[in-house]
Design an enzyme around this catalytic site. Structure first.
Site, PDB file in Angstrom:
ATOM      1  N   GLU A  79     105.429  74.407  42.315  1.00 50.18           N
ATOM      2  CA  GLU A  79     104.764  74.992  41.156  1.00 50.18           C
ATOM      3  C   GLU A  79     105.765  75.259  40.033  1.00 50.18           C
ATOM      4  O   GLU A  79     105.530  74.920  38.868  1.00 50.18           O
ATOM      5  CB  GLU A  79     104.081  76.318  41.539  1.00 50.18           C
ATOM      6  CG  GLU A  79     102.996  76.195  42.612  1.00 50.18           C
ATOM      7  CD  GLU A  79     103.525  76.336  44.041  1.00 50.18           C
ATOM      8  OE1 GLU A  79     104.637  75.858  44.322  1.00 50.18           O
ATOM      9  OE2 GLU A  79     102.805  76.904  44.886  1.00 50.18           O
ATOM     10  N   LEU A 108     120.796  58.406  70.224  1.00 47.84           N
ATOM     11  CA  LEU A 108     119.787  59.251  69.556  1.00 47.84           C
ATOM     12  C   LEU A 108     120.215  59.771  68.189  1.00 47.84           C
ATOM     13  O   LEU A 108     119.823  60.869  67.780  1.00 47.84           O
ATOM     14  CB  LEU A 108     119.347  60.412  70.463  1.00 47.84           C
ATOM     15  CG  LEU A 108     118.792  60.013  71.830  1.00 47.84           C
ATOM     16  CD1 LEU A 108     118.471  61.256  72.658  1.00 47.84           C
ATOM     17  CD2 LEU A 108     117.550  59.134  71.690  1.00 47.84           C
TER      18      LEU A 108
END
Ligand code: AOF
Ligand code: ZN
Length: 379
Positions: A60, A217
């Site tokens: 905003e 990973l």
């Protein structure tokens, strides 16, 4: 004339706000992805913004700043935003205040904020300040909720959203009988997974997968950047080898080993000395230990957990009702072998009629694979 509720123009502004929100993907966690568009009383877009970085301006305020930078006055304007404006002071001051100060006349938000500090307070403050406030409905509202599933599950349950990603053969297997699984899916699919790893908060695997595959990973996409998430190994007896790729790459990303109180002290201390973090999950049975571990990940504000297998851990999480989404890469290869591992190997259902049914299933092609995306739960 201000844009009317529910019109095609209004939907288009919300769709643009959703698109803007994507700009923060992988950079704002544990905060939500939020986008905002400010439209003048004459219907012109005069400001756009999104939450770009954790700790940075909320969408905003970013959109209000855009108005200022364009030299336009937002008085009387309508704000279209993907999440309800906040009312609290955290890393940033409350958006409701900024909107009142700016003289915005109307706010249309596409999803409610389930966090305790929000839950309608911002919209209430705006209404009290004379702003016309509306919660949008329809496809944009649903897209806005789907955009922030990790944030929403974390807020509601204190646990991360679990997405189980697996590559399987056309006959539904994730590994050959001996454990071999390299590679089932195509290079394109694996690239997608590397990018996804760079956007999530933590990656989890079971110790069986580590012993079979010795995975790294880390996020290693060919294009784009790879921010490495925490790597979590569910390892009841602390069997993670000290010479594993995971322990060997601790400088690239941390490793958290989730074990039980029965794990040998010597093995635990050796892993700790090597630099891994040990979490002794309380609980006498696997299900309560799993729940305790997820609670701990939640306390660390890790909302987006990517589960990379194997079938035992995934089966246990599925039985516990903790798998929220499945992303299955189905590759055009057939094993046809008895003993080859299935995607989920838990207790599961014994009859088709009792089987789990996803809320929604989507699919698309990735290279020569088919990516099936199933949402089991919505938050
Ligand atoms: C965001 N970005 O655009 C909006 C948010 O720690 P803070 O001050 O940044 O506050 C984060 C909370 O603010 C977040 O959990 C959500 O409830 C609310 N709205 N947050 O990060 C945004 N509009
Ligand atoms: Zn805010």
């Amino acid at each position: 004339m201000a844009a009317e509720t529910g019109t095609e123009t209004e939907s288009a502004h919300l769709r643009r706000a959703l698109e803007l929100a994507e700009g923060g993907r992988g950079r704002v966690s544990p905060n939500p992805l939020v986008g905002a568009v400010i439209v003048s009383p004459s219907g012109e877009v005069i400001g756009e913004g999104f939450h770009a970085e954790l700790g940075d301006l909320h969408a905003e305020r970013a959109a209000l700043r855009d108005c200022r930078e364009r030299g336009v006055d937002p008085t009387g304007a309508t704000l279209f935003v993907t999440l309800e404006p906040c009312a609290h002071s955290g890393r940033q001051p409350p958006c409701s205040e900024a909107l009142l100060e700016a003289g915005v006349a109307r706010v249309v938000y596409a999803s409610e904020d389930p966090t305790g500090k929000a839950s309608g307070r911002g919209p209430g403050i705006l209404r009290d300040g004379g702003v016309d406030v509306e919660l949008a409905r329809g496809p944009e509202a649903s897209a806005a909720r789907l955009l922030n599933q990790p944030f929403r599950k974390l807020a509601r349950t204190g646990r991360p959203l679990v997405t189980y990603k697996a590559a399987m053969t056309l006959d539904g297997r994730v590994a050959a009988p001996g454990g071999d699984s390299r590679w089932i899916s195509s290079a394109e699919s694996r690239e997608l997974v590397h990018r996804r790893r760079g956007e999530c908060d933590a990656i989890a695997v079971g110790i069986g997968t580590v012993l079979a595959d010795d995975p790294l990973l880390t996020a290693r996409p060919e294009r784009g950047e790879g921010r490495n998430p925490l790597r979590v190994v569910f390892d009841t007896r602390a069997r993670l080898p000290l010479d594993s790729a995971l322990i060997g790459s601790l400088e690239e990303a941390p490793v958290l080993v989730v074990c039980s109180g029965e794990a040998p002290t010597a093995a635990r201390s050796a892993l700790e000395r090597a630099g891994a973090e040990l979490l002794v999950a309380p609980g006498g049975d696997p299900a309560s230990r799993l729940a305790a571990a997820l609670d701990e990940l939640g306390r660390r504000e890790l909302g987006d957990l990517l589960l990379e297998g194997g079938p035992t851990l995934a089966g246990a999480l599925f039985d516990a009702g903790e798998i929220d989404r499945m992303q299955l890469f189905v590759a055009p290869v057939l094993l046809g072998a008895e003993g080859a591992r299935a995607v989920l190997e838990g207790k599961g259902a014994k009859r088709i009629a009792e089987g789990g049914r996803p809320l929604a299933v989507e699919h698309r092609s990735v290279g020569e694979d088919l990516l099936i995306d199933a949402r089991l739960r919505e938050w």
